[in-house]
Structure formats: structure tokens, C-alpha cells
Design a protein around this motif. Structure first.
Motif, short mmCIF file in Angstrom:
data_model
loop_
_atom_site.label_atom_id
_atom_site.label_comp_id
_atom_site.label_asym_id
_atom_site.label_seq_id
_atom_site.Cartn_x
_atom_site.Cartn_y
_atom_site.Cartn_z
N VAL A 212 16.42 -13.30 6.10
CA VAL A 212 15.48 -12.45 5.35
C VAL A 212 15.20 -11.20 6.17
N ARG A 213 15.50 -10.03 5.60
CA ARG A 213 15.15 -8.76 6.25
C ARG A 213 13.75 -8.37 5.80
N GLU A 214 12.98 -7.86 6.75
CA GLU A 214 11.57 -7.54 6.48
C GLU A 214 11.34 -6.03 6.55
N TYR A 215 10.98 -5.43 5.42
CA TYR A 215 10.77 -3.97 5.34
C TYR A 215 9.28 -3.68 5.19
N PRO A 216 8.66 -3.00 6.16
CA PRO A 216 7.25 -2.63 6.02
C PRO A 216 7.07 -1.66 4.85
N GLU A 217 5.94 -1.81 4.14
CA GLU A 217 5.66 -0.95 2.99
C GLU A 217 4.17 -0.62 2.95
N ASP A 218 3.86 0.51 2.31
CA ASP A 218 2.45 0.82 2.05
C ASP A 218 1.91 -0.20 1.06
N TYR A 219 0.64 -0.51 1.18
CA TYR A 219 -0.01 -1.40 0.21
C TYR A 219 -0.36 -0.61 -1.05
N GLY A 220 -0.18 -1.23 -2.21
CA GLY A 220 -0.52 -0.56 -3.46
C GLY A 220 -0.36 -1.53 -4.61
N PRO A 221 -0.48 -1.05 -5.85
CA PRO A 221 -0.39 -1.94 -7.01
C PRO A 221 0.90 -2.76 -7.01
N GLY A 222 0.77 -4.04 -7.31
CA GLY A 222 1.95 -4.92 -7.38
C GLY A 222 2.39 -5.43 -6.01
N ARG A 223 1.72 -5.05 -4.95
CA ARG A 223 2.10 -5.51 -3.62
C ARG A 223 1.00 -6.38 -3.02
N GLU A 224 1.38 -7.20 -2.03
CA GLU A 224 0.41 -8.09 -1.38
C GLU A 224 -0.20 -7.39 -0.15
N PRO A 225 -1.50 -7.60 0.09
CA PRO A 225 -2.13 -7.03 1.29
C PRO A 225 -1.88 -7.94 2.49
N PHE A 226 -0.68 -7.89 3.07
CA PHE A 226 -0.31 -8.89 4.07
C PHE A 226 -1.11 -8.77 5.38
N TYR A 227 -1.31 -7.54 5.83
CA TYR A 227 -1.98 -7.36 7.12
C TYR A 227 -3.23 -6.49 7.00
N PRO A 228 -4.41 -6.98 7.44
CA PRO A 228 -5.50 -6.04 7.70
C PRO A 228 -5.07 -5.16 8.87
N VAL A 229 -5.55 -3.94 8.93
CA VAL A 229 -5.10 -3.01 9.99
C VAL A 229 -6.10 -3.04 11.15
N PRO A 230 -5.69 -3.55 12.32
CA PRO A 230 -6.63 -3.64 13.46
C PRO A 230 -6.77 -2.26 14.13
N ALA A 231 -7.73 -1.50 13.65
CA ALA A 231 -7.94 -0.15 14.18
C ALA A 231 -9.41 0.22 13.98
N PRO A 232 -9.94 1.13 14.83
CA PRO A 232 -11.37 1.43 14.79
C PRO A 232 -11.85 1.95 13.43
N ASP A 233 -11.07 2.80 12.77
CA ASP A 233 -11.52 3.35 11.47
C ASP A 233 -11.65 2.24 10.43
N ALA A 234 -10.69 1.31 10.42
CA ALA A 234 -10.74 0.20 9.46
C ALA A 234 -11.91 -0.74 9.80
N ALA A 235 -12.15 -0.96 11.09
CA ALA A 235 -13.24 -1.85 11.50
C ALA A 235 -14.59 -1.27 11.07
N ALA A 236 -14.71 0.05 11.16
CA ALA A 236 -15.98 0.69 10.78
C ALA A 236 -16.22 0.52 9.27
N LEU A 237 -15.17 0.66 8.49
CA LEU A 237 -15.33 0.48 7.04
C LEU A 237 -15.61 -0.99 6.71
N TYR A 238 -14.90 -1.89 7.40
CA TYR A 238 -15.15 -3.32 7.16
C TYR A 238 -16.60 -3.69 7.49
N ALA A 239 -17.14 -3.10 8.54
CA ALA A 239 -18.52 -3.43 8.94
C ALA A 239 -19.49 -3.19 7.78
N ARG A 240 -19.21 -2.20 6.95
CA ARG A 240 -20.09 -1.92 5.81
C ARG A 240 -19.96 -3.03 4.76
N TYR A 241 -18.73 -3.49 4.54
CA TYR A 241 -18.55 -4.60 3.59
C TYR A 241 -19.16 -5.89 4.14
#
Ligand code: FAD
Ligand code: UDP
Length: 386
Positions: A314-343
Motif C-alpha cells: 500500500v502506497r501512502e499519499y498525504p492529502e489535504d483534509y476536506g469533504p469526502g476525506r478522513e481527518p487522520f491526523y490532528p496537527v501537533p503545532a502551536p496554532d492548532a493547539a491554541a484553537l483546540y484550547a477554545r474547543y
């Protein structure tokens, strides 16, 4: 007539199934589990493809843990096939021992070496950074620039579409670096796959629940809500989606998986590369940090120990997340963590909903950590009743 239950469980991965099993068997609760995919197991789902090969549908899932409690819990539902997970990297037209270890160093030098020589070589190249703030600093401080550029920079850019300096130190920090010949990919003390596969293990968990558990596959929980009455919800879907993305969507990384199968006939002659008959490549996983559009090629038959004349890669191709796709990875980065903190503030205020799992807590967790999180949530819930 509305269905009535004690717990509505959203998501049938490790989080949802562990809680379903505990709540029904130990606490005697009635549960309805709703899963929008057409199967249970979440990202750990595996199946036999049309060539008879046991394949991990959503990328390689190497079970590992340091926790006796988690191992003992899952051992009620499966026996184990011990595996020392070994992978390779492929760049500059050749295979490399990976993660970086003494053999990698010898391949780089083109001659035999020793742990002492490797230590000294690394000591000269490591960039001293006391507290690495991102993945670039992390790897520069552990292996220096040559190995960072050879194995990490390109792979990470391809996987995340972000430079390593824009990702938490823990992303590349997951990967061991050793000056010995130990070339195992992972560090944990227990490394094994469910002997008959993950799906069989999940089926055994479901069987244990008996008629206290009702399952709805292929259904989004929002479509079920008008038809079910419940006291408490276990939610293991994306946390931003639960709140209608009211602060904006959290970033996720998606993937496309492209399987290719080979019969025994088609594999003839391939032993030269694979090292043994019946296989296509020399390891269960080969990483491609170079210009190829895929990050890795996985041939899971190496790890499952399945005896089968055919094989599937199985070859694995990274892709942007969007309609019809699975959210496989949360992004471990400060900007994402700041937004998650609000949720998280909103999630913490929901007294009748437990947010459990990789997407609901927006953390790059492994399967054992999710199992542990679900067991801890069960303890918390039952503690509340006593
Ligand atoms: P999931 O498995 O994502 O399950 C959540 C479920 O909820 C999904 O099935 C989803 O369809 C469902 N859902 C979401 N929203 C809704 C909705 N609105 N209605 C109904 N259902 C919904 N971990 C390891 O330990 N070792 C590895 O080697 C490893 N490799 C990985 C490789 C890849 C490519 C990926 C993506 C992950 C890997 N992981 C690995 C991580 C592992 O997959 C997770 O830790 C684990 O599967 C998380 O379990 P979960 O129950 O939290 O989430
Ligand atoms: N990584 C890398 N080169 C490799 C393997 C991993 O740069 O050959 C980095 C990359 O950023 C990756 C992270 O280390 O996302 C974690 O790798 P792992 O194999 O654990 O990722 P997963 O299996 O979770 O996708």
C-alpha cells in the motif's frame, strides 16, 4: 418509538469499543454505538483483500505499549503475535537502515564503525539546543544537519505540508536515534499484533457486550439523535465538528491509500530485492523522504506473519483534509493547539458528554494511549455513580 439506552457512543474505534465493552459488561449499562463508516475498528480496521492478504485499511497499525494494564485488558479479546517492528528508509537510490542507528552510520560512511566513533561523529554535528521548540530543532540537536536533511526534512514536509520548524518537537521526536545496532522502529517494551487481526479482536469485544449493545453502522450520529433517548454520550469524533466548527475548523492531515497486489507468479524474480520469496519489498515498511509523491510503502504481511502466496503493498499519499476525506491526523503545532484550547473549554462544560479518543481530544495518540484514556474515563464515570 424512540430507542432508549443509558449511553450513546459515537464512533466504533478503540475509544468507542473499549467503553462499550466496559459499560455493558462491568456496569450493566445499555449502549447504542453509532459509526458513520460501514465497519467497526476506526482507523485500526483490517480485512482480507480479494487476494487473501490481511491488510490494514488505513495505514500500518503497529500495536505497542509499556502499560501492563492496557495489555491485560486487550488480552481478554485477542492472543498476540510478537513483532519487532523493523522498517527501512529509501533515498538516493538505496535502502538505509532506519531509524538512525550504527548500521545507518556505517552505510553513510561506507565502512565498518563503532558506537564510540558514531557518538563522537554525532557530538561534533549535533547543534546544542537545550529545549528544542520544534521538530527541526529537535532533530538538529539529536542527529545534526546531514541526517536531518537526508531522513527527516523532506519526509515531514511531504507528510504535513508544513516545515518541521512549524511542528511540535514531539512529531519527529517520536522516532528513536541509537548508536547501537538496535534498529527497531519503536521503543515500547511490548510490541505485538493481535494474532488474528484487529477486526477479530474488535468482534470479540462486541460479542462480550451481548444484547446490551446495539450497533448502527453507516450512520452519522446526528441523523440518529431524533430517534434515540440516552442519559450520557461518549463522543470520539472530531471535537470541532461537535460544536459546528464555531471557532473555525481545526487543521487535520489526510491520506490516500493505494493498494497494489501481486500473485506468486508476478513476484517471481522479486526475491533479489525483497530478500525472500512471496514478498515485494525487504521490510514491512519503507519510508521515502525524497521527491516521490508518497511517504511510505507498507507490506504488512511481513509483520502479520500471514502465510499466503500473494502479497499486497500500500502506497501512502498525504492529502489535504476536506469533504469526502478522513481527518487522520490532528496537527501537533502551536496554532492548532491554541484553537483546540477554545474547543476544550466548551467540551469541559458539557457535563453529559465524554470526549474520548484521538479526534475528540485532538492529540496525536497511539492505540494503547486511546485504550488507556477510555479505561480511565470508565473509572471516572463509575466513580461518579458510587
Ligand atoms: P478512530 O479510530 O478515528 O475512531 C473514531 C470513529 O468515529 C471513526 O471510525 C469515525 O468514522 C467515527 N466518527 C467520527 N465522527 C462520527 C459521526 N459524526 N458519527 C458517527 N461516527 C463518527 N497507533 C498506534 O498505536 N500504532 C500505529 O502504528 C499507528 N499507526 C497509524 C497510522 C495511521 C495512518 C493513522 C491515521 C493512525 C495510526 N495510529 C497508530 C493511531 C491510531 O489509529 C489511533 O490512536 C486510534 O485508532 C484512535 O482510536 P479512536 O477510537 O480515538 O479514533
Ligand atoms: N518522520 C520522518 N522521516 C521518517 C519517519 C518519520 O521525518 O522516515 C517524521 C515525520 O514527521 C512523521 C513523524 O516523524 O510524521 C512520526 O513518524 P511515524 O512513523 O511515527 O508516523 P505515523 O506512523 O504516526 O504516521
Amino acid at each position: 418509538m424512540k430507542m432508549q439506552c443509558d449511553f450513546l457512543i459515537v464512533g466504533g474505534g478503540f475509544a468507542g469499543l473499549t467503553l462499550a465493552e466496559r459499560l455493558t459488561t462491568i456496569a450493566g449499562k445499555r449502549c447504542v454505538l453509532v459509526e458513520r463508516r460501514d465497519h467497526l475498528g476506526g482507523n485500526a480496521y483490517d480485512y482480507h483483500d480479494e487476494h487473501g492478504v490481511l491488510v490494514h485499511r488505513y495505514g500500518p497499525h503497529y500495536f505497542r505499549t509499556n502499560s501492563p494494564r492496557i495489555r491485560e485488558y486487550l488480552s481478554q479479546f485477542t492472543e498476540w503475535h510478537p513483532v519487532d517492528y523493523r522498517i527501512l528508509s529509501h533515498t538516493g537510490g538505496r535502502f538505509w537502515s532506519f531509524p538512525v542507528n550504527l548500521t545507518t552510520f556505517e552505510q553513510y560512511l561506507g565502512r565498518a564503525s563503532s558506537p564510540e566513533e558514531m557518538e563522537a561523529w554525532l557530538a561534533e554535528r549535533r547543534i546544542p539546543i537545550g529545549h528544542p521548540a520544534n521538530s527541526e530543532e529537535m532533530m538538529l540537536s539529536r542527529v545534526g544537519r546531514e541526517f536531518y536533511e537526508l531522513f527527516f526534512e523532506g519526509y515531514t514536509l511531504k507528510q504535513w505540508k508544513r516545515h518541521p520548524r512549524d511542528l511540535d518537537a514531539s512529531v519527529c521526536g517520536r522516532i528513536p536515534v541509537r548508536t547501537t545496532r538496535d534498529d527497531r522502529y519503536l521503543r515500547e517494551t511490548f510490541q505485538a499484533l493481535p494474532r488474528a487481526g484487529y477486526t477479530r479482536m474488535f468482534e470479540n469485544m462486541v460479542a462480550a457486550c451481548g444484547d446490551r449493545l446495539e450497533i448502527r453502522l453507516g450512520t452519522d450520529y446526528r441523523d440518529l439523535l431524533p430517534h434515540v433517548g440516552y442519559a450520557h454520550m461518549i463522543y470520539s469524533g472530531p471535537v470541532d465538528e461537535f460544536f459546528g466548527c464555531r471557532f473555525g475548523a481545526l487543521p487535520y492531515r489526510s491520506l490516500r491509500f493505494e493498494p497494489e497486489s501481486f500473485t506468486a507468479d508476478a513476484l517471481r524474480g522479486r526475491e533479489v530485492i525483497a530478500g525472500k520469496p512471496g514478498f515485494w519489498q525487504p521490510a514491512m515498511q519503507v519510508n521515502y523522504p525524497g521527491g516521490e509523491p508518497f511517504t511510505r510503502i507498507v507490506e504488512i504481511k511481513h509483520a502479520t506473519g500471514q502465510v499466503c502466496p500473494n502479497t499486497t503493498i500500500v502506497r501512502e499519499y498525504p492529502e489535504d483534509y476536506g469533504p469526502g476525506r478522513e481527518p487522520f491526523y490532528p496537527v501537533p503545532a502551536p496554532d492548532a493547539a491554541a484553537l483546540y484550547a477554545r474547543y476544550k473549554v466548551l467540551a469541559d462544560a458539557e457535563r453529559s458528554v465524554s470526549f474520548v479518543g484521538r479526534l475528540a481530544t485532538y492529540r496525536y495518540y497511539n492505540m494503547d494511549q486511546i485504550t488507556g484514556m477510555a479505561l480511565a474515563e470508565f473509572d471516572r464515570l463509575t466513580g461518579e455513580w458510587h
